[in-house]
Design an enzyme around this catalytic site. Structure first.
Site, mmCIF file in Angstrom:
data_model
loop_
_atom_site.group_PDB
_atom_site.id
_atom_site.type_symbol
_atom_site.label_atom_id
_atom_site.label_comp_id
_atom_site.label_asym_id
_atom_site.label_seq_id
_atom_site.Cartn_x
_atom_site.Cartn_y
_atom_site.Cartn_z
ATOM 1 N N ARG A 24 -29.136 -96.809 61.185
ATOM 2 C CA ARG A 24 -28.130 -97.009 62.237
ATOM 3 C C ARG A 24 -26.800 -97.416 61.630
ATOM 4 N NH1 ARG A 24 -28.766 -103.040 64.692
ATOM 5 N NH2 ARG A 24 -29.343 -104.121 62.768
ATOM 6 N N THR A 135 -24.899 -107.766 51.488
ATOM 7 C CA THR A 135 -25.350 -106.387 51.680
ATOM 8 C C THR A 135 -24.230 -105.382 51.475
ATOM 9 O OG1 THR A 135 -26.990 -107.146 53.281
ATOM 10 C CG2 THR A 135 -26.472 -104.802 53.280
ATOM 11 N N LYS A 160 -27.689 -106.742 48.001
ATOM 12 C CA LYS A 160 -28.727 -105.929 48.638
ATOM 13 C C LYS A 160 -28.092 -104.600 49.022
ATOM 14 C CE LYS A 160 -31.993 -105.883 52.492
ATOM 15 N NZ LYS A 160 -32.618 -106.662 53.579
ATOM 16 N N LYS A 162 -28.039 -100.835 50.491
ATOM 17 C CA LYS A 162 -28.676 -99.928 51.433
ATOM 18 C C LYS A 162 -28.700 -98.504 50.872
ATOM 19 C CE LYS A 162 -29.475 -102.829 54.855
ATOM 20 N NZ LYS A 162 -30.832 -103.107 55.349
ATOM 21 N N ASP A 191 -32.685 -101.438 49.565
ATOM 22 C CA ASP A 191 -33.383 -101.362 50.856
ATOM 23 C C ASP A 191 -33.248 -99.946 51.398
ATOM 24 O OD1 ASP A 191 -34.565 -101.701 53.284
ATOM 25 O OD2 ASP A 191 -33.142 -103.175 54.054
ATOM 26 N N GLU A 219 -37.053 -102.467 48.940
ATOM 27 C CA GLU A 219 -37.559 -102.850 50.256
ATOM 28 C C GLU A 219 -37.845 -101.628 51.119
ATOM 29 O OE1 GLU A 219 -35.886 -105.636 53.946
ATOM 30 O OE2 GLU A 219 -35.071 -105.855 51.917
ATOM 31 N N ASP A 244 -40.947 -104.660 54.910
ATOM 32 C CA ASP A 244 -40.094 -105.230 55.953
ATOM 33 C C ASP A 244 -40.541 -104.723 57.313
ATOM 34 O OD1 ASP A 244 -38.144 -106.197 57.626
ATOM 35 O OD2 ASP A 244 -36.480 -105.152 56.703
ATOM 36 N N LYS A 268 -38.569 -111.702 59.187
ATOM 37 C CA LYS A 268 -37.417 -111.830 60.075
ATOM 38 C C LYS A 268 -37.898 -112.391 61.404
ATOM 39 C CE LYS A 268 -34.837 -107.996 58.009
ATOM 40 N NZ LYS A 268 -34.401 -106.579 58.176
ATOM 41 N N SER A 296 -32.545 -111.159 58.220
ATOM 42 C CA SER A 296 -32.037 -111.245 59.592
ATOM 43 C C SER A 296 -31.597 -109.868 60.049
ATOM 44 C CB SER A 296 -30.849 -112.208 59.668
ATOM 45 O OG SER A 296 -29.736 -111.668 58.971
ATOM 46 N N ILE A 298 -28.373 -108.054 62.550
ATOM 47 C CA ILE A 298 -26.941 -108.338 62.681
ATOM 48 C C ILE A 298 -26.788 -109.320 63.836
ATOM 49 C CG2 ILE A 298 -24.662 -107.380 63.139
ATOM 50 C CD1 ILE A 298 -25.804 -106.663 60.428
ATOM 51 N N ASP A 321 -31.762 -113.356 52.636
ATOM 52 C CA ASP A 321 -30.812 -112.299 52.998
ATOM 53 C C ASP A 321 -30.199 -112.703 54.332
ATOM 54 O OD1 ASP A 321 -29.437 -109.871 53.260
ATOM 55 O OD2 ASP A 321 -31.144 -108.914 54.243
#
Length: 367
Positions: A24, A135, A160, A162, A191, A219, A244, A268, A296, A298, A321
């Site tokens: 997303r 991130t 981290k 993406k 991730d 991840e 995750d 999380k 977490s 957003i 994180d």
């Protein structure tokens, strides 16, 4: 200490830069804020952001679950029998982990205030400071390299990154660009957010190993339901694999731990349904020699404060994180955890230490 009222509010804060993953793109942090008022005047706060592609929760579904189902079940309940409250909360509705998490953290806020302790001390108090990573959103390699360099200059020594979007070969270029720009002293976590097939994951991870790009962990490389695939990847590579999206509940964790399908677990609150279940996941993992990270969605500093208190309270939670609040255009929360670059410290006030929330809007719908 009796629950006298449960109220919900809407919160919305723009991000300084769109947050992009394989799943997303997010431009603003929306959430439902929960306020629990007890008969002795103690107030507890909680937060639930909608994350459709991970938890299945929307603003409407969170608010509807809270007002129409959870609130009637918990009103009049005694916090002196909090195990009963958590059982009622868990059984009040199927799924809806984010709505449950918001209520769970508000209850823990009340409990620790009643005990006159900061929440991390109430939960165990293993440490009183944390360090978070930062991130790097998935973009083209040059942009990601520049972003990584900027975050490194701000003092973040763990990034981290993406990946998992478009093409594994492009992911390799992204990581190589980041390593070249940020240097060798920066620790990199990747991730993939379920973005690779099993064969793609094994191929690119081995390529990263051969290139000696020094990756700390990777991840969720494969689809959340592909537990066999997750194990196949974990068994085939040297870089540690972290689960995750494959782990929501303690039951999920038990299965992955039983089958040795993962090396690490990302907890999380919005997946587990709150601190109560997160503690169970962590204890099972600890018994199996598997370390945990607390992450977490957003969300604002309210939800992150609850997650940070959990992380600080437990020995087996070795990574954090919790950078989402640093991505917001402004901080809507007075109180809570204190950021100094990558370092997180805690207020001395009992509970979550939340003084006030700015700009909240009352819910004008109930669906």
């Amino acid at each position: 200490m009796i629950i006298e009222n449960i109220e919900t509010f809407k919160q919305c804060v723009p991000l300084t830069k769109p947050f992009k993953t394989a799943l997303r793109t997010v431009a603003q942090a929306e959430s439902i804020i929960v306020k629990i008022t007890c008969d002795n005047g103690i107030i507890g706060w909680g937060e639930a952001p909608p994350t459709h592609v991970i938890t299945g929760d929307s603003m409407g579904s969170i608010n509807g679950a809270l007002l129409h189902v959870i609130k009637p079940v918990l009103l009049g309940g005694s916090l002196s029998a909090y195990e009963r409250l958590f059982s009622l909360l868990d059984n009040s509705i199927i799924a809806n982990p984010s709505a449950k998490a918001a209520v769970d953290m508000a209850i823990y806020d009340c409990l620790s205030q009643s005990a006159n302790l900061p929440l991390y001390q109430y939960l165990g108090g293993y440490r009183d400071t944390l360090e978070t990573d930062f991130t790097v959103s998935v973009n083209d390699p040059d942009e990601m390299g520049e972003d990584a360099l900027r975050y490194a200059k701000k003092g973040f020594n763990v990034l981290k990154v993406k990946v998992g979007k478009d093409d594994p070969d492009l992911d390799f270029q992204r990581i190589r660009a980041i390593r070249q720009r940020a240097g060798r002293e920066i620790k990199l976590r990747l991730d993939a957010n379920q973005g690779w097939s099993v064969k793609e994951a094994v191929r690119i991870i081995r390529r990263l190993e051969d290139a000696q790009l020094d990756i700390e962990l990777i991840e969720q490389p494969v689809h959340r339901t592909d537990i066999r695939g997750l194990k196949a990847v974990s068994d085939a590579v040297d870089i540690p694999i972290m689960a995750d999206e494959s782990i929501f509940s303690p039951q999920d964790a038990f299965e992955l731990l039983r089958t040795r399908s993962t090396d690490l677990i990302n907890i999380k609150l919005m997946k587990s349904g709150g601190i109560h279940k997160a503690l169970l996941i962590n204890k099972m993992a600890e018994m199996c020699g598997v370390e945990c990270m607390v992450g977490s969605m957003i969300e604002s500093k309210l939800g992150l404060t609850a997650a940070a208190h959990l992380a600080a309270s437990q020995k087996n939670i070795t990574r954090c994180d919790l950078d989402a609040a640093l991505m917001l255009d402004y901080d809507p929360v007075d109180g809570g955890i204190i950021y100094q670059g990558r370092d997180i410290s805690f207020p001395k006030q009992p509970g979550l230490g939340i003084a006030n929330l700015k700009g909240l809007r009352g819910i004008v719908y109930e669906g």
